[in-house]
Design an enzyme around this catalytic site. Sequence first.
Site, PDB file in Angstrom:
ATOM      1  N   LYS A   1      -0.545   7.411 -23.740  1.00  0.00           N
ATOM      2  CA  LYS A   1      -0.049   7.772 -25.063  1.00  0.00           C
ATOM      3  C   LYS A   1       1.451   7.479 -25.127  1.00  0.00           C
ATOM      4  O   LYS A   1       1.827   6.332 -25.280  1.00  0.00           O
ATOM      5  CB  LYS A   1      -0.362   9.244 -25.373  1.00  0.00           C
ATOM      6  CG  LYS A   1      -1.795   9.529 -25.787  1.00  0.00           C
ATOM      7  CD  LYS A   1      -2.787   9.494 -24.655  1.00  0.00           C
ATOM      8  CE  LYS A   1      -4.132  10.053 -25.004  1.00  0.00           C
ATOM      9  NZ  LYS A   1      -4.557  11.144 -24.168  1.00  0.00           N
TER      10      LYS A   1
ATOM     11  N   PHE B   1      -7.498  21.222 -25.132  1.00  0.00           N
ATOM     12  CA  PHE B   1      -7.846  19.811 -25.184  1.00  0.00           C
ATOM     13  C   PHE B   1      -9.083  19.622 -24.306  1.00  0.00           C
ATOM     14  O   PHE B   1      -9.240  20.309 -23.298  1.00  0.00           O
ATOM     15  CB  PHE B   1      -6.703  18.894 -24.728  1.00  0.00           C
ATOM     16  CG  PHE B   1      -7.087  17.447 -24.887  1.00  0.00           C
ATOM     17  CD1 PHE B   1      -7.154  16.887 -26.153  1.00  0.00           C
ATOM     18  CD2 PHE B   1      -7.454  16.673 -23.794  1.00  0.00           C
ATOM     19  CE1 PHE B   1      -7.577  15.565 -26.323  1.00  0.00           C
ATOM     20  CE2 PHE B   1      -7.868  15.354 -23.961  1.00  0.00           C
ATOM     21  CZ  PHE B   1      -7.931  14.800 -25.224  1.00  0.00           C
ATOM     22  N   THR B   2      -9.926  18.676 -24.708  1.00  0.00           N
ATOM     23  CA  THR B   2     -11.252  18.521 -24.073  1.00  0.00           C
ATOM     24  C   THR B   2     -11.184  18.438 -22.544  1.00  0.00           C
ATOM     25  O   THR B   2     -11.735  19.290 -21.845  1.00  0.00           O
ATOM     26  CB  THR B   2     -11.944  17.277 -24.640  1.00  0.00           C
ATOM     27  OG1 THR B   2     -11.055  16.165 -24.521  1.00  0.00           O
ATOM     28  CG2 THR B   2     -12.306  17.476 -26.110  1.00  0.00           C
TER      29      THR B   2
ATOM     30  N   ARG C   1     -13.571  15.365 -34.296  1.00  0.00           N
ATOM     31  CA  ARG C   1     -12.903  16.418 -33.533  1.00  0.00           C
ATOM     32  C   ARG C   1     -13.288  17.735 -34.196  1.00  0.00           C
ATOM     33  O   ARG C   1     -12.570  18.281 -35.014  1.00  0.00           O
ATOM     34  CB  ARG C   1     -11.384  16.224 -33.509  1.00  0.00           C
ATOM     35  CG  ARG C   1     -10.914  15.075 -32.626  1.00  0.00           C
ATOM     36  CD  ARG C   1     -10.747  15.446 -31.151  1.00  0.00           C
ATOM     37  NE  ARG C   1     -11.791  14.993 -30.263  1.00  0.00           N
ATOM     38  CZ  ARG C   1     -11.595  14.545 -29.034  1.00  0.00           C
ATOM     39  NH1 ARG C   1     -10.396  14.390 -28.546  1.00  0.00           N
ATOM     40  NH2 ARG C   1     -12.595  14.241 -28.254  1.00  0.00           N
TER      41      ARG C   1
ATOM     42  N   PHE D   1     -19.205  14.935 -26.457  1.00  0.00           N
ATOM     43  CA  PHE D   1     -18.854  14.052 -27.584  1.00  0.00           C
ATOM     44  C   PHE D   1     -18.831  12.585 -27.196  1.00  0.00           C
ATOM     45  O   PHE D   1     -19.054  11.711 -28.031  1.00  0.00           O
ATOM     46  CB  PHE D   1     -17.507  14.467 -28.192  1.00  0.00           C
ATOM     47  CG  PHE D   1     -16.362  14.443 -27.212  1.00  0.00           C
ATOM     48  CD1 PHE D   1     -16.109  15.518 -26.398  1.00  0.00           C
ATOM     49  CD2 PHE D   1     -15.552  13.324 -27.106  1.00  0.00           C
ATOM     50  CE1 PHE D   1     -15.069  15.496 -25.486  1.00  0.00           C
ATOM     51  CE2 PHE D   1     -14.506  13.285 -26.195  1.00  0.00           C
ATOM     52  CZ  PHE D   1     -14.268  14.369 -25.381  1.00  0.00           C
TER      53      PHE D   1
ATOM     54  N   TYR E   1       0.832  -1.206   0.000  1.00  0.00           N
ATOM     55  CA  TYR E   1       0.000   0.000   0.000  1.00  0.00           C
ATOM     56  C   TYR E   1       0.866   1.255   0.000  1.00  0.00           C
ATOM     57  O   TYR E   1       0.534   2.258  -0.618  1.00  0.00           O
ATOM     58  CB  TYR E   1      -0.941   0.020   1.208  1.00  0.00           C
ATOM     59  CG  TYR E   1      -2.002   1.085   1.057  1.00  0.00           C
ATOM     60  CD1 TYR E   1      -3.173   0.820   0.347  1.00  0.00           C
ATOM     61  CD2 TYR E   1      -1.819   2.356   1.581  1.00  0.00           C
ATOM     62  CE1 TYR E   1      -4.128   1.793   0.174  1.00  0.00           C
ATOM     63  CE2 TYR E   1      -2.779   3.342   1.408  1.00  0.00           C
ATOM     64  CZ  TYR E   1      -3.931   3.060   0.699  1.00  0.00           C
ATOM     65  OH  TYR E   1      -4.876   4.034   0.514  1.00  0.00           O
TER      66      TYR E   1
ATOM     67  N   ASP F   1       1.401  20.078 -21.224  1.00  0.00           N
ATOM     68  CA  ASP F   1       0.630  18.861 -21.405  1.00  0.00           C
ATOM     69  C   ASP F   1       1.563  17.974 -22.228  1.00  0.00           C
ATOM     70  O   ASP F   1       1.673  18.117 -23.435  1.00  0.00           O
ATOM     71  CB  ASP F   1      -0.684  19.153 -22.137  1.00  0.00           C
ATOM     72  CG  ASP F   1      -1.495  17.881 -22.377  1.00  0.00           C
ATOM     73  OD1 ASP F   1      -0.910  16.782 -22.333  1.00  0.00           O
ATOM     74  OD2 ASP F   1      -2.704  17.989 -22.627  1.00  0.00           O
TER      75      ASP F   1
END
Length: 458
Positions: A258, A124-125, A382, A449, A72, A215
Amino acid sequence: MKKYQAEPYKIKAVETITMTTQKEREEYIKKAGYNTFLLESSQVYIDLLTDSGTTAMSDKQWACMMLGDEAYAGSINFMHLQETVREYYGFKHIVPTHQGRGAENLLSSICIKPGDYVPGNMYFTTTRAHQELNGATFRDIIIDEAHNAQLDVPFKGNIDLKKLQALIDEVGPERIPYVCLAVTVNLAGGQPVSMANMRAVKELCSKYGIKVMYDATRCVENAFFIQEQEEGYANTPVRAILKEMMSYADGCTMSGKKDCLVNIGGFLCMNDDELYQKATELVVLYEGMPSYGGLAGRDMEAMAQGIKESVNDAYISHRIAQCRYLGDKLIEAGVPVVRPIGGHAVFLDARAFLPHIAQEEFPAQMLAAQLYIESGVRSMERGIISSGRNKDTGEHNRPKLELVRLTIPRRVYTYAHLDVVAEACIELYKHRNNIKGLKMVYEPKVLRFFTARFEPLS
Ligand SMILES: *Cc1c(COP(=O)(O)O)cnc(C)c1O
């Protein structure tokens, strides 16, 4: 060197994909409300919905899964991840999170006060949603060229320093907690930012005491473009370019799904001790202990290994070559796509593809649905749907770019699969005049979306 180099890996395990008929697909997409997000994966032949979490892990990463220390607190895998991030990214502190938006949530909650402004190179969303949730207004400060889909110039992800300066003059530096700089810019078509631009943004922000937070989701792809196209970097390994890029940031949010080559995971990085302290206080509320942040030990180990593999020059140049292979085929056939081809996807320019459909009849949404019916290839809108509504006026945001994203998962498909995709797009382009628009029949309040539903206009 070959223009499209062969895969720098061989296949050790295979996953069978299902084939469907056009008639079946017409049924499936209707049931899914003409939203490709609502299709079942078993209904999809080639899945280019996203490159997020769809990566094929390496044999070494699978071996890492057996090295999970699921304690943990104080897991050895966290130590490995921390060491790796320090070595490859160069930041002092790392807080693991379940994925990128977990890191965005922490950063936005800690740094933003209501009434603040967060400038960024396009939105970005999820990133913008977290900024707005915490009371900030997002300002797009990307260079104008980024909004022109067909314009073929390098580094279309750059920040326009004049726009940044204008915002600082307008609202004052104290109302800008940080600049959010995305490398690469997903919604502009996977377009990179130059090293010179990163350096200049850092310099300007330092003058005013404004932080620069990346980002970093596709930072390795960005590093490759710098190596290929920016003067002075041709002989620098991607690994070294990445580290220099990060030296112009105060921290970053990362979606490990990614460029870190894993199926789940993310992290928040920073150099500032006080910011780290606050992040460790908040992460226990939303994710878990600061030493696991919503991830299993094995996931952290696999991500550490993925970070090392991601900066391999052969891996990254093949990845970009796959995108270009698909993009070049479409360009040759006259299909309108965003130029230049970016780092993770090929984007169909739905405005140019379907000029007879008005933006409020959702051309990109319909194009994605038609591509699925034609071929079983799943892509994503998009455009106006992804862009949501203005938080003050309630009107649709109307992005200049109305795109369908064909996203290439990492190490998953071959050039032969991309041939199928190209042929389907070309076929559809021939019959484009028969395609009609859509009307929205269900609209969720945030990030619409993902689950909105549509019906074809008759
Ligand atoms: C995917 C993505 C995110 C969010 O990451 P998740 O892991 O999906 O939560 C943030 N920014 C960009 C540019 C992305 O592509």
